[in-house]
Scaffold this active site. Structure first.
Site, PDB file in Angstrom:
ATOM      1  N   CYS A 107      36.804  41.717  40.171  1.00 25.11           N
ATOM      2  CA  CYS A 107      37.063  40.277  40.367  1.00 25.11           C
ATOM      3  C   CYS A 107      36.151  39.640  41.413  1.00 25.11           C
ATOM      4  O   CYS A 107      35.515  38.613  41.163  1.00 25.11           O
ATOM      5  CB  CYS A 107      38.536  40.053  40.707  1.00 25.11           C
ATOM      6  SG  CYS A 107      39.066  40.725  42.307  1.00 25.11           S
TER       7      CYS A 107
ATOM      8  N   HIS B 228      43.156  39.552  44.526  1.00 26.22           N
ATOM      9  CA  HIS B 228      42.488  39.111  43.291  1.00 26.22           C
ATOM     10  C   HIS B 228      41.937  37.710  43.482  1.00 26.22           C
ATOM     11  O   HIS B 228      42.484  36.905  44.244  1.00 26.22           O
ATOM     12  CB  HIS B 228      43.470  39.134  42.115  1.00 26.22           C
ATOM     13  CG  HIS B 228      42.794  38.938  40.785  1.00 26.22           C
ATOM     14  ND1 HIS B 228      42.034  39.913  40.191  1.00 26.22           N
ATOM     15  CD2 HIS B 228      42.750  37.861  39.943  1.00 26.22           C
ATOM     16  CE1 HIS B 228      41.561  39.472  39.036  1.00 26.22           C
ATOM     17  NE2 HIS B 228      41.978  38.222  38.869  1.00 26.22           N
TER      18      HIS B 228
ATOM     19  N   HIS C  71      37.808  34.976  35.232  1.00 25.06           N
ATOM     20  CA  HIS C  71      37.992  36.085  36.160  1.00 25.06           C
ATOM     21  C   HIS C  71      37.826  37.420  35.446  1.00 25.06           C
ATOM     22  O   HIS C  71      37.828  37.491  34.207  1.00 25.06           O
ATOM     23  CB  HIS C  71      39.366  36.013  36.840  1.00 25.06           C
ATOM     24  CG  HIS C  71      40.523  36.353  35.950  1.00 25.06           C
ATOM     25  ND1 HIS C  71      41.655  36.996  36.399  1.00 25.06           N
ATOM     26  CD2 HIS C  71      40.740  36.128  34.620  1.00 25.06           C
ATOM     27  CE1 HIS C  71      42.499  37.151  35.392  1.00 25.06           C
ATOM     28  NE2 HIS C  71      41.991  36.640  34.311  1.00 25.06           N
TER      29      HIS C  71
END
Length: 393
Positions: free
Chosen positions: A308, A356, A368
């Site tokens: 990520c 994240h 993402h």
């Protein structure tokens, strides 16, 4: 005359027969217990226990937790890897400096040796003094300061140069040794973090593999329902953002009308800055869109796969903005903005541990790199709990 009687044949009673069956039953139960205990002992911590049935909801929660823990461990791994790379660069530089200054030290020693040999031949210096000057331990020379007073001119400069180079070389050797030790410790930490990620992912894979086809279908249905709910919430968020933007624009127009032309002149600089940020954000988004479909791989920074924070770092790099490697550092690299004020290009961070991150593209959506087994894709920002958002540049 004694009578001879035949020995009686004992017929098993019902109680005796029941006792034997009970004993056999106990033995069978004991063996089953031992087998079950053996299976349980050999099972991994995240595996379902033999003989138990977990609800699909519980399985999903467990898998999601394991993936979350793996992503958090990935950020720890990324941080350790970044430290390791910095330390390796520093060690290489220090070792190069040590080699260079060792050569300078040897040159100073040769020059000093020439003077010492000449004075020894001429009787101007004792053999012990010459031995001192050729000593491998510079401290021997430093401690004998009275020798300095017996030398002058070029000889004095030679000793000064030798002393300077020896001290510098000793200092750099010490720094290099410390940096090497630090690098070794970081590499050990890197190995530990890597194992932590792999363990979490292995547990998740085993748990999913234990499901039947019917259970997997049920799990897919639950995930689909969750995704639909996230899209609904994202649409609501996007509508609120549009209303807020329209309200803000109206208020700015009213303010400009009331303040006259001076207001429009004073705001030109701000408008230019906003335009620049929008251009950079557009470049970051264009890059992220070109990566759609590439696999998530923990610890990866491209160009073939990403995690990520590796994706967001690479996206903003194309816009000329250097972001740190981890989510924990990226959340500090820019201006904090509220969810209602999000603009395309902003970074959205998730979970309380900030493990994240995604790149906002507008309308409640982001690009993402989600998790292992998945690919870079578009998704609603509402599918995970939002920690906060940052505007880079």
């Amino acid at each position: 005359m004694a009578s001879h009687r035949k020995p009686r044949t004992r017929i098993p009673t019902a109680a005796a027969s029941t006792g034997r069956r009970t004993a056999v039953g106990f033995t069978t139960a004991a063996l089953a217990s031992v087998t079950l205990l053996s299976q349980t002992a050999n099972a991994a911590p995240g595996d379902p226990k033999p003989g138990t049935t977990q609800s699909i909801e519980a399985v999903k929660e467990k898998v999601d937790t394991l993936y979350h823990q793996a992503e958090s461990a990935t950020q720890h791994y990324n941080a350790a890897k970044e430290r390791s790379e910095r330390q390796r660069t520093k060690v290489n530089r220090l070792l190069a400096d040590v080699a260079e200054n060792t050569e300078k030290l040897n040159e100073a020693r040769r020059t000093l040796g020439t003077y010492a040999a000449a004075q020894y031949r001429d009787g101007g210096m004792t053999s012990s003094a010459a031995s001192l000057l050729f000593s491998n331990d510079p401290q021997d020379l430093f401690d004998q300061s009275h020798l300095m007073s017996r030398m002058a001119g070029s000889q004095k400069r030679a000793v000064d140069d030798f002393q300077t180079q020896a001290a510098k070389a000793a200092k750099e050797r010490g720094e290099a040794a410390k940096s090497l030790a630090s690098l070794t410790e970081t590499q050990k930490e890197l190995k530990t973090k890597k194992k932590s990620v792999q363990d979490k992912l292995s547990q998740a894979r085993r748990l999913l593999a234990s499901l039947t086809a019917k259970e997997k279908a049920r799990l897919a249905a639950i995930e689909k329902k969750k995704a639909e709910e996230a899209r609904r919430k994202a649409a609501e968020l996007a509508e609120k953002q549009r209303q807020a933007a329209a309200q803000q624009k109206q208020e700015q127009q009213q303010e400009q009308q009331s303040s006259g032309s001076s207001s429009s002149g004073s705001g030109s600089g701000s408008g230019s800055s906003t335009s620049t940020n929008s251009t950079k954000a557009a470049k970051a988004i264009d890059f992220a869109e070109s990566q759609l479909g590439k696999p998530y791989v923990w610890g990866a920074t491209g160009p073939n796969s990403y995690d990520c924070s590796g994706l967001t770092q690479a996206a903003w790099r194309t816009a000329g903005v250097s972001l740190p490697r981890t989510t924990w550092d990226q959340v500090k690299a820019g201006t904090r903005v509220s969810t209602s004020d999000l603009k395309p290009g902003d970074l959205v961070f998730f979970y309380d541990d900030i493990s994240h991150v995604g790149l906002y593209i507008g309308n409640g959506m982001m690009i993402h790199a989600p998790k292992p087994g998945d690919v870079v894709k578009k998704a609603p920002i509402t599918e995970m709990p939002i920690y906060g958002s940052v505007r880079p540049a």
